[in-house]
Design a protein around this motif. Structure first.
Motif, short mmCIF file in Angstrom:
data_model
loop_
_atom_site.label_atom_id
_atom_site.label_comp_id
_atom_site.label_asym_id
_atom_site.label_seq_id
_atom_site.Cartn_x
_atom_site.Cartn_y
_atom_site.Cartn_z
N LEU A 62 1.44 -58.03 14.30
CA LEU A 62 0.70 -56.80 14.55
C LEU A 62 -0.52 -57.07 15.43
N LEU A 63 -1.29 -58.08 15.10
CA LEU A 63 -2.49 -58.39 15.88
C LEU A 63 -2.15 -58.82 17.30
N GLY A 68 -2.00 -57.09 23.05
CA GLY A 68 -1.26 -57.08 24.30
C GLY A 68 -0.48 -58.34 24.59
N VAL A 69 -0.46 -59.27 23.65
CA VAL A 69 0.31 -60.50 23.83
C VAL A 69 1.79 -60.21 23.63
N LEU A 70 2.10 -59.34 22.69
CA LEU A 70 3.47 -58.89 22.43
C LEU A 70 3.54 -57.40 22.80
N PRO A 71 4.74 -56.88 23.02
CA PRO A 71 4.85 -55.46 23.37
C PRO A 71 4.40 -54.55 22.23
N GLY A 72 3.93 -53.36 22.59
CA GLY A 72 3.61 -52.33 21.61
C GLY A 72 2.14 -52.04 21.44
N SER A 73 1.29 -52.58 22.29
CA SER A 73 -0.15 -52.44 22.07
C SER A 73 -0.63 -50.99 22.05
N LEU A 75 1.24 -48.32 21.09
CA LEU A 75 1.96 -47.46 20.14
C LEU A 75 1.00 -46.98 19.05
N PRO A 76 1.04 -45.69 18.75
CA PRO A 76 0.14 -45.16 17.71
C PRO A 76 0.29 -45.88 16.37
N LEU A 77 1.51 -46.28 16.01
CA LEU A 77 1.72 -46.98 14.75
C LEU A 77 1.01 -48.33 14.75
N VAL A 78 1.07 -49.04 15.87
CA VAL A 78 0.40 -50.34 15.97
C VAL A 78 -1.11 -50.16 15.87
N THR A 79 -1.62 -49.16 16.55
CA THR A 79 -3.06 -48.89 16.51
C THR A 79 -3.50 -48.56 15.08
N ALA A 80 -2.80 -47.65 14.44
CA ALA A 80 -3.15 -47.25 13.07
C ALA A 80 -3.02 -48.41 12.10
N ALA A 81 -1.95 -49.17 12.23
CA ALA A 81 -1.72 -50.30 11.33
C ALA A 81 -2.80 -51.37 11.49
N THR A 82 -3.32 -51.52 12.70
CA THR A 82 -4.39 -52.50 12.91
C THR A 82 -5.65 -52.07 12.16
N TRP A 83 -5.95 -50.78 12.17
CA TRP A 83 -7.11 -50.29 11.41
C TRP A 83 -6.88 -50.44 9.91
#
Length: 125
Positions: A62-63, A68-73, A75-83
């Protein structure tokens, strides 16, 4: 900055995964995990340690994705999950601060502080 913060977090997560693998295998370092009540973990906590390794891998993915190291930076799900992960590590700080185990409190509180700070930097990017 997000890539450096993600790298720091992944390094710490890797170290935590190694610790969890060791205690799951019976190493006498149980005072550092799961509330520190056991020097050698009982079977149920060993299973928990093995599962936590999988969670740490998901956290690292996820991090790295958010940085931006892996695809998906973006995506709203990735952003929300990071928080959510930031909140999790922040709660971890508090949980480790109140641990009855002095070794756990002394070792894991700073680890959670760094993980929370690194995750915040990644989330803000």
């Amino acid at each position: 900055m997000a890539m450096i913060a993600a790298a720091v977090a992944v390094a710490l997560l890797s170290a935590l995964a190694a610790l969890q693998i060791c205690v799951a295998a019976g190493a006498p370092w149980g005072r550092l995990v799961w509330g520190g009540a056991h020097r050698v973990l009982p079977a149920r906590l060993r299973i928990g340690s093995a599962v936590s390794v999988l969670l740490y891998a998901a956290f690292a993915w996820l991090l790295l994705a958010r940085a931006g190291v892996l695809p998906g930076s973006d995506l709203p799900l990735v952003t929300a999950a990071t928080w959510v992960l930031f909140a999790y590590f922040t709660v971890g700080i508090l949980m480790n601060l109140v641990s009855r185990s002095v070794p756990e409190r002394l070792a894991m509180t700073p680890v959670c502080v760094v993980l929370a700070a690194a995750t915040l930097l990644v989330a803000l990017d």
